[in-house]
Design an enzyme around this catalytic site. Sequence first.
Site, short mmCIF file in Angstrom:
data_model
loop_
_atom_site.label_atom_id
_atom_site.label_comp_id
_atom_site.label_asym_id
_atom_site.label_seq_id
_atom_site.Cartn_x
_atom_site.Cartn_y
_atom_site.Cartn_z
N GLY A 33 50.36 60.67 30.40
CA GLY A 33 51.00 61.90 29.92
C GLY A 33 52.50 61.91 30.16
N TYR A 34 53.09 63.11 30.00
CA TYR A 34 54.54 63.30 30.00
C TYR A 34 55.13 62.32 28.99
CZ TYR A 34 58.57 65.73 31.75
OH TYR A 34 59.66 66.56 31.85
N HIS A 39 55.42 56.02 24.36
CA HIS A 39 54.00 56.32 24.13
C HIS A 39 53.74 56.56 22.63
CE1 HIS A 39 54.65 58.02 28.33
NE2 HIS A 39 53.66 57.20 28.55
N LYS A 152 56.28 47.19 28.18
CA LYS A 152 57.10 47.76 29.26
C LYS A 152 56.48 47.43 30.63
CE LYS A 152 59.33 51.17 31.57
NZ LYS A 152 58.38 51.51 32.57
P1 AMP Z 1 52.10 55.46 31.35
O1 AMP Z 1 51.91 56.84 30.83
O2 AMP Z 1 53.41 55.26 32.04
O3 AMP Z 1 50.93 54.97 32.14
O4 AMP Z 1 52.18 54.51 30.08
C1 AMP Z 1 51.16 54.50 29.13
C2 AMP Z 1 51.39 53.37 28.16
O5 AMP Z 1 52.66 53.54 27.52
C3 AMP Z 1 51.42 51.99 28.85
O6 AMP Z 1 50.75 51.06 28.02
C4 AMP Z 1 52.90 51.71 28.93
O7 AMP Z 1 53.21 50.32 28.98
C5 AMP Z 1 53.39 52.32 27.62
N1 AMP Z 1 54.83 52.60 27.68
C6 AMP Z 1 55.49 53.30 28.63
N2 AMP Z 1 56.82 53.28 28.39
C7 AMP Z 1 57.00 52.54 27.27
C8 AMP Z 1 58.14 52.14 26.52
N3 AMP Z 1 59.37 52.48 26.86
N4 AMP Z 1 57.95 51.38 25.41
C9 AMP Z 1 56.70 51.00 25.04
N5 AMP Z 1 55.57 51.35 25.70
C10 AMP Z 1 55.72 52.10 26.81
#
Ligand code: AMP
Length: 289
Positions: A33-34, A39, A152
């Site tokens: 989230g957030y 995402h 990322k």
């Molecule tokens: P998180 O909410 O941080 O657990 O991220 C969820 C998904 O979004 C994961 O697969 C991350 O690698 C991806 N993600 C987060 N930031 C980025 C970004 N800047 N560019 C591409 N994918 C991202």
Amino acid sequence: MTVRLVPTIDALRAELDLARATGRRIGFVPTMGYLHDGHASLMRAARADNDLVVASIFVNPLQFGANEDLSSYPRDLERDTEISAEAGVDLIFNPSVDEMYPFGPVLSSVSVPALSNQWEGATRPTHFAGMATVVTKLFWIVGACRAYFGEKDFQQLAIIRRFVADLSIPVDVVGCPIVRADDGLALSSRNSYLSESERVAASVLNRALRAGAALIEDGESSPTVVMEAMAGVVGEEPLATLDYAALVDPATLEVPERIPATCRLLIAAQVGRPRLLDNLGVNAPGGAP
Ligand code: AMP
């Protein structure tokens, strides 16, 4: 585009089983989230390839260490719902912690120690087992699908690819490029912790990666030289404290003796409160195959 919140495992399973039975292909985007455009880029990729797109929003306690930011991790379900709808998501699976872990602390775990013990795992020893366990659980809940993850979190992606292959989980893992701000900073939910001056300083991670890439593209063959150059760039930024700057083989995540034809530069640094991560794939013109 309307998006529906589905907070229970049974309801999500019933809906996705029905969709699969009628031949619909399912795209899945797990998140905490957030949401930001990083995402959203995964959601758009899932939308383009599939008939039904489900995103999960779950801040997974298992992957936070004792002194980490579980209770203060940023949350905004209303905004997340808008971003998901705009990116073409059909269903948001947003279970409570009790829904996911009704028996209290989980006694089972999925882990890939050979890929988890260094880099992020060195400072966050329980993180990757917590991540792999919840992603496995989410895969069991969602079922056969294509699942979209960002490059990322490069080490996370390597670990997921490996346990999916090792355990024959019926999920196609799709890696998606990093989305960045104009100054090169990789978008991250934790960027919201940065003050104005820290936000400016945070672009040093990307500058360090690009300095490393430039050396490789100019023919440098020693990983140590490249790693020291990246560390040197971060060292010039007083608001940043380097954790690691590494050149690794993209599959094993080990530092090779000589720079191979394709490598990955990994970097992590503390900038104010958050630990920030970034990475870059580089092809060496004269690298050993
Ligand atoms: P998180 O909410 O941080 O657990 O991220 C969820 C998904 O979004 C994961 O697969 C991350 O690698 C991806 N993600 C987060 N930031 C980025 C970004 N800047 N560019 C591409 N994918 C991202």
